[in-house]
Design a protein around this motif. Structure first.
Motif, PDB file in Angstrom:
ATOM      1  N   ILE A  16      -9.357   4.149  -7.073  1.00 34.21           N
ATOM      2  CA  ILE A  16      -8.762   2.809  -7.119  1.00 34.21           C
ATOM      3  C   ILE A  16      -7.483   2.809  -6.289  1.00 34.21           C
ATOM      4  N   ILE A  17      -7.406   1.933  -5.322  1.00 28.95           N
ATOM      5  CA  ILE A  17      -6.227   1.837  -4.465  1.00 28.95           C
ATOM      6  C   ILE A  17      -5.025   1.421  -5.307  1.00 28.95           C
ATOM      7  N   GLN A  18      -3.932   2.143  -5.142  1.00 28.78           N
ATOM      8  CA  GLN A  18      -2.727   1.893  -5.938  1.00 28.78           C
ATOM      9  C   GLN A  18      -1.790   0.948  -5.182  1.00 28.78           C
ATOM     10  N   LEU A  19      -1.608  -0.244  -5.719  1.00 25.46           N
ATOM     11  CA  LEU A  19      -0.659  -1.197  -5.147  1.00 25.46           C
ATOM     12  C   LEU A  19       0.677  -1.038  -5.852  1.00 25.46           C
ATOM     13  N   MET A  20       1.745  -0.922  -5.063  1.00 25.21           N
ATOM     14  CA  MET A  20       3.076  -0.678  -5.600  1.00 25.21           C
ATOM     15  C   MET A  20       3.937  -1.928  -5.477  1.00 25.21           C
ATOM     16  N   LEU A  31      -4.097   6.933   2.734  1.00 23.01           N
ATOM     17  CA  LEU A  31      -3.982   5.874   1.736  1.00 23.01           C
ATOM     18  C   LEU A  31      -4.069   6.490   0.350  1.00 23.01           C
ATOM     19  N   GLN A  32      -3.169   6.053  -0.543  1.00 25.71           N
ATOM     20  CA  GLN A  32      -3.088   6.640  -1.876  1.00 25.71           C
ATOM     21  C   GLN A  32      -3.762   5.769  -2.926  1.00 25.71           C
ATOM     22  N   GLY A  33      -4.443   6.443  -3.840  1.00 25.74           N
ATOM     23  CA  GLY A  33      -5.026   5.789  -4.997  1.00 25.74           C
ATOM     24  C   GLY A  33      -4.327   6.263  -6.253  1.00 25.74           C
ATOM     25  N   GLU A  34      -4.854   5.902  -7.384  1.00 34.43           N
ATOM     26  CA  GLU A  34      -4.234   6.289  -8.648  1.00 34.43           C
ATOM     27  C   GLU A  34      -4.297   7.793  -8.874  1.00 34.43           C
ATOM     28  N   PHE A  67       0.849  -1.182   0.000  1.00 32.76           N
ATOM     29  CA  PHE A  67       0.000   0.000   0.000  1.00 32.76           C
ATOM     30  C   PHE A  67       0.892   1.241   0.000  1.00 32.76           C
ATOM     31  N   LYS A  68       0.460   2.250  -0.713  1.00 31.51           N
ATOM     32  CA  LYS A  68       1.192   3.510  -0.762  1.00 31.51           C
ATOM     33  C   LYS A  68       0.454   4.530   0.094  1.00 31.51           C
TER      34      LYS A  68
END
Length: 262
Positions: free
Chosen positions: A174-178, A136-139, A100-101
């Protein structure tokens, strides 16, 4: 007497090993925690006699004496932990190698496997945050849930849908997975957070979904295996004990040499 210093180096190295094992065991119930292990290397060798083998004659081997052990590195294992189901819709887990970012109040970016998020009401609307209040960061940036949130549902691909109190539904991001090419190179920042480094490589968000899928209502447990750590603890204790025995033996040999004049 080299044995004294070699054994002392061994005791110092095993002390750090013990500290590492202790940290693993103390975090056995920490969400998303990744265990670490210590790597050792031998120190420089003193050549008492060199090999002089040439033309099929001479000594084929040298005479070398080592000077003990030193710490080489601490390596973090990003092997996945097991999943535990919760009743909280804001609890998330990643089934895959992703992170998670999140962004703190100073706009510093961090990465985590700890998906225990909460809803926080801010001046810009309700947002998803971690236990320290980082967003929490998304796109498209922060995941903003908006106002009058009645229910939150998150799909496996990270899409966040909000149901309002008036019954309307809306997709808010949309949750950004790194993902990192070398996650072992990440720098631990405490609080279940990691920082990007040159060794870890640049964080990327793969479009093919190889970073993993999001599991709502679940948390990833620590990947620490208690039995394995207890075995490592016993091994470290015995290695420390053997080094102390070497120091005692070296001291007794020195005492015998000093008593030769009597």
């Amino acid at each position: 007497m080299r044995a004294l210093y070699s054994a002392a180096q061994g005791m110092k190295a095993q002390q750090v090993n013990l500290d590492t094992i202790s940290n693993n065991l103390s975090n056995v119930n920490t969400t998303g925690f990744k265990k670490t292990r210590v790597e050792f290397k031998d120190l420089l060798y003193e050549q008492i006699r060199r090999s002089n083998f040439a033309n099929d004659e001479g000594r084929p081997t040298a005479m070398e004496v080592g000077n003990g052990v030193a710490l080489s590195a601490t390596l973090r294992s990003f092997e996945g932990g097991s999943f535990t189901q919760t009743s909280n819709s804001y609890d998330l887990a990643i089934d895959g190698p992703g992170f998670f970012k999140i962004r703190d109040e100073n706009n510093n970016l961090f990465y985590t496997r700890d998906g225990s998020f909460k809803a926080s009401v801010t001046a810009n609307g309700t947002k998803m945050v971690n236990s320290e209040g980082a967003f929490l960061q998304g796109e498209a940036g922060d995941i903003v849930l908006g106002e009058d949130v009645a229910e939150v549902s998150i799909s496996k691909d990270g899409e966040v849908n909000v149901k309002r109190t008036d019954g309307t539904e809306e997709s808010v991001g949309i949750i950004q997975l790194m993902k990192f090419s070398n996650p072992a190179g990440l720098e631990s920042a405490g609080g279940n957070l990691f920082k990007e480094t040159n060794a870890s490589g640049i964080a990327i968000s793969p479009a093919d979904g190889s970073a993993g899928s999001v599991l709502q209502g679940m948390l990833e447990t620590s990947n620490v295996q208690v039995v394995e750590e207890m075995i490592n603890l016993i091994t470290a204790q015995r290695a420390y004990e053997m080094s102390s025995k070497v120091i005692q033996t070296a001291d007794q040999m020195s005492e015998l040499a000093n008593n030769l004049k009597r």
